[in-house]
Enzyme design. Structure first.
Site, mmCIF file in Angstrom:
data_model
loop_
_atom_site.group_PDB
_atom_site.id
_atom_site.type_symbol
_atom_site.label_atom_id
_atom_site.label_comp_id
_atom_site.label_asym_id
_atom_site.label_seq_id
_atom_site.Cartn_x
_atom_site.Cartn_y
_atom_site.Cartn_z
ATOM 1 N N ASP A 149 36.167 38.627 113.716
ATOM 2 C CA ASP A 149 35.122 39.819 112.321
ATOM 3 C C ASP A 149 34.142 40.433 113.424
ATOM 4 O O ASP A 149 34.219 40.015 114.604
ATOM 5 C CB ASP A 149 34.531 39.032 111.416
ATOM 6 C CG ASP A 149 34.521 39.704 110.658
ATOM 7 O OD1 ASP A 149 34.492 40.935 110.331
ATOM 8 O OD2 ASP A 149 35.303 39.343 109.334
ATOM 9 N N HIS A 170 36.797 45.335 111.333
ATOM 10 C CA HIS A 170 36.049 44.328 111.042
ATOM 11 C C HIS A 170 36.629 44.085 112.643
ATOM 12 O O HIS A 170 36.920 42.739 112.884
ATOM 13 C CB HIS A 170 36.691 43.488 110.441
ATOM 14 C CG HIS A 170 35.871 43.012 108.616
ATOM 15 N ND1 HIS A 170 34.252 43.280 108.437
ATOM 16 C CD2 HIS A 170 36.642 43.506 107.807
ATOM 17 C CE1 HIS A 170 34.487 44.155 107.248
ATOM 18 N NE2 HIS A 170 35.626 44.041 107.080
ATOM 19 N N GLU A 229 38.362 46.777 104.104
ATOM 20 C CA GLU A 229 37.921 47.724 104.340
ATOM 21 C C GLU A 229 37.060 48.415 105.323
ATOM 22 O O GLU A 229 36.224 48.349 106.790
ATOM 23 C CB GLU A 229 35.937 46.631 104.594
ATOM 24 C CG GLU A 229 35.942 46.115 103.101
ATOM 25 C CD GLU A 229 34.878 44.874 103.274
ATOM 26 O OE1 GLU A 229 33.885 44.441 102.086
ATOM 27 O OE2 GLU A 229 34.556 44.708 104.275
#
Length: 753
Positions: free
Chosen positions: A188, A260, A323
């Site tokens: 991440d 990410h 995202e």
């Protein structure tokens, strides 16, 4: 191949159990009590059993017994293959069926595949735990199998890292409660946690950060302490995978892409569109810099995935996909040319191009991809499975297009949310997901047909660790909610009988105590609920214990065992503070719960919303906006309603013409979490509820200067209806986390004075 085995003991008894309460989690599909009871012996004798799983049983039961394996023939015992007689009702869990027959002289198991035997062992261990003190188990037949093939738990080790031994403990918890999938979130923005030999800088640079965010996101504070380097070597990963396999658990690794990716970009900045330099993220949230879809990037990811696949034999590889801001792609000449060259619609089409290219590579290696529901953007890759987290929509869309889906909606399955009163709980990321809400979840959406529902692989809960700094806190956030997840995934949950389940859950606290697990005791605390009353609102108190043990005060003082005893909902006729606690034998047994009420002329009135809030942030529905409780600016717990990309249009019926001169509401400004202040707010009045007149509008500058606590002077007004329109910020502008995505609008108490 279907087999059976025998656990044999020469013991007899003569009692008949018909109404015995079994504290089994998850509860089996069918239990039939028969005559007699099996007396628990000092020595367990095994005949014809799978060795490895029996060793597991021995370890779990510890020193409770002596053990003896025997190869001797037993009278009336016939060898051979026996079909399990249960009906096939599951979604692909064909090797997970078992039947246990407990008679006064033996325990006899039939099972389908070694998975079935291992699951039967979990049931037996729980029975031995429950009845060890009495020394006898009621005779019964248990016929059982799970409803879902994917019964999962996730663990984020990027925001905060956990050791190999701690990860093994986590896997043990899953095995105990018949979960079979461990989703390991390994990369991440805040850390790269898996050794990749071809790219050593991923762990040399990407596994550490200069500091970490602490406290509520809105505070924007950091600890100033270097974090890391923390990562797992490939040998350690092999060790964990083997450990999980011995417990019949599949480990699904997650390698995040295309977003990410800051930890990877910090190590190899040439993989980004802007070439850096980059730092491993110290804040939580979403960042604009993502992988650039160039050939060199795909070669890098393919090489990484080659090493990942060599370590993890799982059918699915999780590639994230969530995202992913499109800001850098919009600014990149290369990306814009790529969109034109491939006749892609836009940057969302480029996201689909990225995912499909990775999928094609993994498919060529005999693997499948699974990703968060944003992989639906621009069109779903041909063989991809979807992990539906933003709600159920992604899972529904996948199933309707004949793609498999795992349901993991944040409203029910995010264990980083609060599970009790946010004021008495450790700091959490947000949301409110108590035990009963997890237990109420039904993974198959009602809108799916019977055929479509077969594409729902199962259900999973996720544990993100922004605010979970050690393993004790992992335990706290997982238990007892894992009990509820277990039964939901098994398919035997009955939300209408929640109290019965809660009693079983409490009985398992003894097991956790013996293991030294730091579980949450939130269900012992007082649960408060605001309800409408004839004079406005009242405050209902409840507990999992004897309600006569609840004592409370209304003057803000700390309750004692001699304070007023709770008997019925407490009227809230004015602004006040109600404090409550649970006592046994004059001793405090719970945390002290405190609730402030600030009443106004709207408190407890009828309210309707034109658009409903997001399921993740909908606790209490529209009534939350007139319940007299102000939202805590630092806690996205149960006192806020959240709307993504939608305006809030609320109409309040005073019941009669009412005079007022001020309208107020609360909102949040937390751009790191995509939460933006409103563009505007407009107040309307009406006497018939149909024809409304606008009387005051305020703009963004006034809302910004009020810092989220909005008061609107409307002059002297008198009306039966009040309408408030709060305009959402719309699409998040470039330069902000989540750019090009729909902004969130969080609103609480709407009042009038």
């Amino acid at each position: 191949m279907q087999r059976f085995l025998l656990l044999f003991f020469i013991i007899f008894s003569g009692f008949f159990y018909s109404q015995t309460q079994l504290n089994l989690i998850p509860y089996p599909n069918h239990i039939n009590f028969t005559k007699g009871e099996f007396l628990i012996p000092k020595t367990l004798k095994f005949y014809d059993v799978p060795k490895e799983d029996t060793e597991y049983l021995r370890k779990r039961l510890g020193s409770m017994f002596k053990y003896e394996n025997t190869g001797k023939e037993i009278a009336n015992f016939t060898t051979g293959d026996y079909p399990y007689p249960g009906k096939r009702r599951n979604h692909g869990a064909a090797n997970d069926s078992y039947r246990i027959s407990i008679t006064p002289d033996k325990i006899f198991i039939m099972y389908t595949g070694n998975n079935g035997y291992f699951l039967a062992i979990q049931t037996l261990i729980q029975l031995f735990e429950q009845f060890k003190d009495s020394g006898k188990i009621p005779a019964m037949t248990v016929e059982d199998e799970p409803k879902f093939a994917w019964r999962g738990m996730h663990l984020d080790v990027c925001r905060h890292f956990f050791t190999v031994e701690e990860v093994k403990q986590y896997i043990d918890y899953l095995a105990m409660y018949k979960l079979n999938t461990f989703h390991w979130h390994l990369t991440d923005d805040q850390g790269w946690r898996i050794e990749i030999k071809k790219y050593p800088k991923l762990t040399q640079i990407g596994s550490k950060r200069k500091e970490s965010m602490i406290g509520p996101y809105v505070d924007n504070t950091f600890d100033g302490k270097p974090y890391g380097p923390y990562f797992y070597t490939q040998e350690q990963i092999k060790e964990v995978v083997k450990y999980a396999q011995e417990r019949h658990i599949t480990v699904v690794p997650e390698i995040e892409m295309p977003g990410h990716a800051l930890a990877a970009l910090a190590a190899y900045p040439e993989l980004a569109c802007t070439k850096g330099p980059f730092d491993v993220a110290t804040k939580w949230g979403v960042f604009d810099d993502v992988f650039c879809p160039e050939d060199d990037t795909f070669k890098f990811l393919e090489n990484v995935l080659d090493e990942v696949m060599a370590l993890f034999p799982s059918q699915y590889i999780h590639i994230g996909g969530d995202e992913c801001p499109k800001t850098r792609w919009k600014e990149s000449a290369f990306c814009q040319d790529l969109i034109k060259k491939n006749n892609l619609k836009d940057e969302h089409g480029l996201q689909s191009y990225f995912i499909q290219r990775i999928e094609k590579y993994l498919n060529s290696k005999g693997r499948k991809i699974i990703g968060w529901d944003e992989i639906l953007e621009g069109g779903l890759a041909p063989n991809a499975a979807v992990m539906s987290w933003t709600g159920i929509k992604g899972g529904v869309e996948a199933a309707k297009s004949n793609h498999f889906a795992v349901m993991t909606p944040g409203a029910y399955c995010y264990f980083d949310h609060y599970q009790g009163d946010p004021q008495t709980e450790p700091n959490a990321f947000g949301g409110f997901t108590p035990l009963d809400k997890v237990y109420s979840y039904k993974p198959i959406p009602e809108e799916l047909t019977k055929v479509q529902s077969k594409y729902i692989l199962g259900v999973q809960a996720n544990l993100w660790t922004e605010y979970i700094t050690d393993f004790k806190q992992v335990q706290y956030m997982v238990f007892p909610r894992l009990f509820a997840l277990s039964e939901v995934a098994w398919g035997t949950s009955k939300p209408e009988n929640y109290k019965e389940f809660e009693n079983r859950a409490i009985s398992h606290f003894k097991i956790l105590d013996k293991m030294g697990v730091n579980y949450a005791r939130s269900i012992y605390n007082i649960n408060g609920k605001v309800v409408p009353s004839q004079n406005g609102i009242a405050y209902e108190l409840s507990t999992s214990q004897n309600p006569e043990g609840i004592h409370f005060t209304i003057d803000g003082s700390i309750p004692t065992a001699h304070s007023q005893t709770y008997k019925s909902a407490i009227p809230v006729l004015k602004s006040m503070v109600i404090q409550s606690a649970y006592f046994e034998n004059n001793e405090l047994k719970s945390a002290v719960s405190s609730q402030d009420f600030i009443t106004s002329k709207t408190t407890g009135k009828k309210i309707t919303l034109e658009d409903q809030p997001s399921e993740n942030y909908s606790f209490g529905g529209a009534f939350t906006l007139v319940d007299g409780i102000m939202g805590n600016q630092k806690q996205l717990g149960k006192t806020w309603l959240g709307f993504q990309g939608k305006d809030v249009v609320a109409t309040i019926d005073f019941g009669e013409k009412t005079q007022f001169s001020e309208v107020y509401f609360n909102t949040l400004n937390n751009k790191g979490s995509w939460i933006h202040l409103a563009k505007s707010a407009t107040v309307y009045i009406s006497d018939d509820g149909k024809n409304f007149k606008a009387i005051k509008e305020i703009g963004k500058d006034q809302i910004l200067s009020a810092k989220g606590k909005i008061k609107i002077n409307v002059g002297n007004q008198s009306s039966k209806y009040l309408k408030l329109k709060i305009e959402n910020a719309g699409i998040i502008p470039a330069g902000n986390p989540g750019a090009d995505s729909k902004a969130w609008l969080f609103v609480d108490e709407i009042g009038a004075n």
